[in-house]
Design a protein around this motif. Sequence first.
Motif, PDB file in Angstrom:
ATOM      1  N   ALA A  64      48.012  50.378 -15.218  1.00  0.00           N
ATOM      2  CA  ALA A  64      49.193  50.189 -15.306  1.00  0.00           C
ATOM      3  C   ALA A  64      49.655  51.767 -15.408  1.00  0.00           C
ATOM      4  O   ALA A  64      50.251  51.923 -16.174  1.00  0.00           O
ATOM      5  CB  ALA A  64      50.159  49.282 -16.308  1.00  0.00           C
ATOM      6  N   ASN A  65      49.326  52.443 -14.201  1.00  0.00           N
ATOM      7  CA  ASN A  65      49.735  54.048 -14.562  1.00  0.00           C
ATOM      8  C   ASN A  65      50.178  54.159 -12.850  1.00  0.00           C
ATOM      9  O   ASN A  65      49.384  53.792 -12.529  1.00  0.00           O
ATOM     10  CB  ASN A  65      48.644  55.146 -14.656  1.00  0.00           C
ATOM     11  CG  ASN A  65      49.137  56.463 -14.829  1.00  0.00           C
ATOM     12  OD1 ASN A  65      49.571  56.669 -13.913  1.00  0.00           O
ATOM     13  ND2 ASN A  65      48.490  57.402 -15.199  1.00  0.00           N
ATOM     14  N   ALA A  66      51.445  54.978 -12.789  1.00  0.00           N
ATOM     15  CA  ALA A  66      52.766  55.031 -11.250  1.00  0.00           C
ATOM     16  C   ALA A  66      51.676  55.105 -10.129  1.00  0.00           C
ATOM     17  O   ALA A  66      51.592  55.553  -9.210  1.00  0.00           O
ATOM     18  CB  ALA A  66      53.668  55.096 -11.378  1.00  0.00           C
ATOM     19  N   ASN A  67      50.865  56.528 -11.688  1.00  0.00           N
ATOM     20  CA  ASN A  67      50.539  57.434 -10.935  1.00  0.00           C
ATOM     21  C   ASN A  67      48.474  57.581 -10.556  1.00  0.00           C
ATOM     22  O   ASN A  67      47.974  58.105 -10.169  1.00  0.00           O
ATOM     23  CB  ASN A  67      50.203  59.190 -11.645  1.00  0.00           C
ATOM     24  CG  ASN A  67      51.742  59.833 -11.313  1.00  0.00           C
ATOM     25  OD1 ASN A  67      52.566  59.725 -10.028  1.00  0.00           O
ATOM     26  ND2 ASN A  67      52.493  59.088 -12.217  1.00  0.00           N
ATOM     27  N   GLY A  68      48.069  57.078 -11.289  1.00  0.00           N
ATOM     28  CA  GLY A  68      47.063  56.407 -10.847  1.00  0.00           C
ATOM     29  C   GLY A  68      45.851  55.076 -10.663  1.00  0.00           C
ATOM     30  O   GLY A  68      45.087  55.115  -9.821  1.00  0.00           O
ATOM     31  N   SER A  69      47.127  53.979 -10.130  1.00  0.00           N
ATOM     32  CA  SER A  69      46.990  53.278  -9.349  1.00  0.00           C
ATOM     33  C   SER A  69      47.269  52.594  -8.410  1.00  0.00           C
ATOM     34  O   SER A  69      48.636  52.198  -8.326  1.00  0.00           O
ATOM     35  CB  SER A  69      47.507  51.988 -10.752  1.00  0.00           C
ATOM     36  OG  SER A  69      47.272  50.667 -10.394  1.00  0.00           O
ATOM     37  N   ARG A  70      46.824  52.791  -7.127  1.00  0.00           N
ATOM     38  CA  ARG A  70      47.718  52.266  -6.140  1.00  0.00           C
ATOM     39  C   ARG A  70      48.461  50.965  -6.450  1.00  0.00           C
ATOM     40  O   ARG A  70      49.508  50.372  -6.124  1.00  0.00           O
ATOM     41  CB  ARG A  70      47.065  51.499  -5.162  1.00  0.00           C
ATOM     42  CG  ARG A  70      47.961  51.708  -3.501  1.00  0.00           C
ATOM     43  CD  ARG A  70      46.828  51.159  -2.164  1.00  0.00           C
ATOM     44  NE  ARG A  70      46.131  51.189  -2.696  1.00  0.00           N
ATOM     45  CZ  ARG A  70      45.615  49.180  -2.384  1.00  0.00           C
ATOM     46  NH1 ARG A  70      47.036  49.052  -2.056  1.00  0.00           N
ATOM     47  NH2 ARG A  70      44.584  49.066  -2.364  1.00  0.00           N
TER      48      ARG A  70
ATOM     49  N   CYS B 201      52.353  53.742 -17.765  1.00  0.00           N
ATOM     50  CA  CYS B 201      53.094  55.081 -17.165  1.00  0.00           C
ATOM     51  C   CYS B 201      54.102  54.792 -15.478  1.00  0.00           C
ATOM     52  O   CYS B 201      53.300  53.930 -15.179  1.00  0.00           O
ATOM     53  CB  CYS B 201      51.933  56.689 -16.844  1.00  0.00           C
ATOM     54  SG  CYS B 201      53.226  58.035 -16.313  1.00  0.00           S
ATOM     55  N   THR B 202      55.103  54.998 -15.556  1.00  0.00           N
ATOM     56  CA  THR B 202      55.979  54.522 -15.146  1.00  0.00           C
ATOM     57  C   THR B 202      56.399  55.698 -14.456  1.00  0.00           C
ATOM     58  O   THR B 202      57.602  56.002 -13.123  1.00  0.00           O
ATOM     59  CB  THR B 202      57.402  54.364 -14.934  1.00  0.00           C
ATOM     60  OG1 THR B 202      58.008  54.803 -16.426  1.00  0.00           O
ATOM     61  CG2 THR B 202      56.669  52.734 -16.459  1.00  0.00           C
ATOM     62  N   ALA B 203      56.080  57.237 -14.477  1.00  0.00           N
ATOM     63  CA  ALA B 203      56.480  58.695 -14.208  1.00  0.00           C
ATOM     64  C   ALA B 203      56.212  58.156 -12.614  1.00  0.00           C
ATOM     65  O   ALA B 203      54.930  58.519 -12.187  1.00  0.00           O
ATOM     66  CB  ALA B 203      56.135  59.822 -14.400  1.00  0.00           C
ATOM     67  N   TYR B 204      57.638  58.600 -11.331  1.00  0.00           N
ATOM     68  CA  TYR B 204      56.841  58.856 -10.027  1.00  0.00           C
ATOM     69  C   TYR B 204      58.266  59.032  -9.074  1.00  0.00           C
ATOM     70  O   TYR B 204      59.253  58.649  -9.727  1.00  0.00           O
ATOM     71  CB  TYR B 204      56.302  57.631  -9.342  1.00  0.00           C
ATOM     72  CG  TYR B 204      55.943  56.995  -7.917  1.00  0.00           C
ATOM     73  CD1 TYR B 204      54.523  57.632  -8.002  1.00  0.00           C
ATOM     74  CD2 TYR B 204      56.473  57.242  -6.881  1.00  0.00           C
ATOM     75  CE1 TYR B 204      53.560  57.799  -7.058  1.00  0.00           C
ATOM     76  CE2 TYR B 204      56.171  57.289  -5.513  1.00  0.00           C
ATOM     77  CZ  TYR B 204      54.747  57.938  -5.618  1.00  0.00           C
ATOM     78  OH  TYR B 204      53.993  57.973  -4.477  1.00  0.00           O
ATOM     79  N   ALA B 205      57.881  59.746  -8.336  1.00  0.00           N
ATOM     80  CA  ALA B 205      58.839  60.224  -7.782  1.00  0.00           C
ATOM     81  C   ALA B 205      60.215  59.226  -6.741  1.00  0.00           C
ATOM     82  O   ALA B 205      59.552  58.561  -6.038  1.00  0.00           O
ATOM     83  CB  ALA B 205      58.324  61.267  -6.665  1.00  0.00           C
ATOM     84  N   GLY B 206      61.169  59.150  -7.517  1.00  0.00           N
ATOM     85  CA  GLY B 206      62.394  58.785  -6.537  1.00  0.00           C
ATOM     86  C   GLY B 206      62.321  57.534  -7.530  1.00  0.00           C
ATOM     87  O   GLY B 206      63.072  56.236  -7.336  1.00  0.00           O
ATOM     88  N   ARG B 207      61.478  57.111  -8.641  1.00  0.00           N
ATOM     89  CA  ARG B 207      62.385  56.554  -9.061  1.00  0.00           C
ATOM     90  C   ARG B 207      62.842  56.791 -10.990  1.00  0.00           C
ATOM     91  O   ARG B 207      62.327  58.129 -11.067  1.00  0.00           O
ATOM     92  CB  ARG B 207      60.871  55.875  -9.790  1.00  0.00           C
ATOM     93  CG  ARG B 207      59.715  55.320  -8.797  1.00  0.00           C
ATOM     94  CD  ARG B 207      60.543  53.399  -8.285  1.00  0.00           C
ATOM     95  NE  ARG B 207      61.360  52.754  -9.643  1.00  0.00           N
ATOM     96  CZ  ARG B 207      61.286  51.354  -9.007  1.00  0.00           C
ATOM     97  NH1 ARG B 207      61.537  51.517  -7.648  1.00  0.00           N
ATOM     98  NH2 ARG B 207      61.731  51.154  -9.894  1.00  0.00           N
ATOM     99  N   ASP B 208      63.594  55.280 -11.553  1.00  0.00           N
ATOM    100  CA  ASP B 208      64.237  56.332 -12.703  1.00  0.00           C
ATOM    101  C   ASP B 208      63.378  55.902 -13.867  1.00  0.00           C
ATOM    102  O   ASP B 208      62.793  54.579 -14.220  1.00  0.00           O
ATOM    103  CB  ASP B 208      65.794  55.426 -13.382  1.00  0.00           C
ATOM    104  CG  ASP B 208      65.851  55.734 -13.995  1.00  0.00           C
ATOM    105  OD1 ASP B 208      65.508  56.219 -15.419  1.00  0.00           O
ATOM    106  OD2 ASP B 208      67.152  55.742 -14.570  1.00  0.00           O
TER     107      ASP B 208
END
Length: 550
Positions: free
Chosen positions: A314-320, A352-359
Amino acid sequence: NYSLPASAWGKYEGCNEYLNLSAPEVIAELHASFLAAGAMVLETNTFGANSIVLAEYGLESRVEEINRAAVENARAAIAGHGGKGYVAGSIGPTTKLPSLGHISLEEMSQAFASQIRVLVEAGVHLLVFETCQDLLQAKIALVSCFEELERLGREIPVMVSLTVETTGTLLVGSDVAAAVAAIEPFPVFSLGLNCATGPEGMKSHIRYLGRTWPGRISCIPNAGIPQVVGGETVYPLTPEQFAAELAAFVAEEGVSIVGGCCGSTPEHIRCLAEGLSSVRPAPRAPQGKPSLSSLYQAVEIQQEIPPLLIGERANANGSRQFRERLLADDYEGALAIALQQEEDGAHALDLCTAYAGRDEKVDLAALTRLFAQSVRVPTVIDSTSPDCIEEALRIHPGKCLINSINLEDGGKNLERICGLAKKHGAAVVALTINERGMAMTAGEKLSTAKEIYDLAVRRYGLRPQDLLFDMLTFTIGSGDPSLGDAAAETIEAVRRAREELPGAFTLLGVSNVSFGLSPASRRILNSVFLHEAVEAGLTTAIIDAAKVLP
């Protein structure tokens, strides 16, 4: 058994707290009857004297007036009893369950804060949050309470009392272990049970508290489970039965605070006081184990068969897959990925929900709320933003793990995040990163970890058991010769941490070790590395539990 005229209720029939204003002599007389029976502490008639409950009667503007009058009534009774007695400010759970979305966190927090403030200013000797039915309500109350006491410059005892239904859980489904894990980090005077059942229905829960809760235990049951006889509600336990069962809790389980809830009369208290005159609380040696918790259950950090497995998907940077659902605003789909990890055997879930372009804050708040309601294992809040972390901690009812802190900026972020962990009762992952960068050798990893340990524990008030040190895992599949012994250095740091960081735990992001290799190779290398790390003493691993070889 008081017969009050209709004029005492006015247009507020059913609002017991209004009687503090309309019939103060009756309330004081009732208090006095319990003092005469042997009670040492009086609870103010303020169980529902908060703006949320009083608003149901149109009395929300009179919170201060009603609470002050209630304290005065209790103090008047004590004055008439020779000044012997203490006043406990009673604070009920309101009529809303925040975990079910009945009320905003802000409204509940403000309601508690305003009641706490007036009770303390009016002169109560202690506060008791009783009939807690929702862990989120209890945490909001405690955070609000200790913030308000700090503002007032006061230190008084704070009691917490849970209500466990006949189902064996709180109303929202929390077991007692989950409540213990979530409340234990707060500096409360005692934890215990009240209402819902008589002493018999509390036995197993009191026994559990006796063996795990590190502080004082209270037990304030009803005089049995109410029955309707001849159209009237009757509590079946006689004063003698009531006193005998509570005396057994004191003598056998070490309970040190007892009293009566619904159905208990002055005669019940008289028998209780007499029955306890020669009884002392049994010595206790609680063996509580550091844990994380969800709304529903607790999970020990030190597993009997280590390590504690934290799901990483459940990680925006580690799971497509997770990222695609997040970008599509498909929160339910993102939750499904989390639930699958729980089914696959994860003991906790990284979010983790940190991803470019997202709040990040909006996404993290929405998913933390869904995780809190639907996921039975604890949540790991994965963010470097203190604002995002704080929002998630406010929402989640359990004891969370924050991922993470480090010394990259000299400790500025660490200071704020440690403060949030202390305030909300969370544990923290500490990365061995300093101002020079990521620690590579075992010696440098331990040196950085010790510096963080000293800051977190000695300066910011966290406990060693609330720290999980990430000794950093680097890929050994990139061909970079400088990383040839990186895995061995990490394992050595884990081994040394057991002795050099007393009371703390260790954690690794295991799958980093195989980054760049084929899927088949990654699974084998991850499993071997995890095995070696556990042999060295690793406590916790962030990994996809479904992709580890036994």
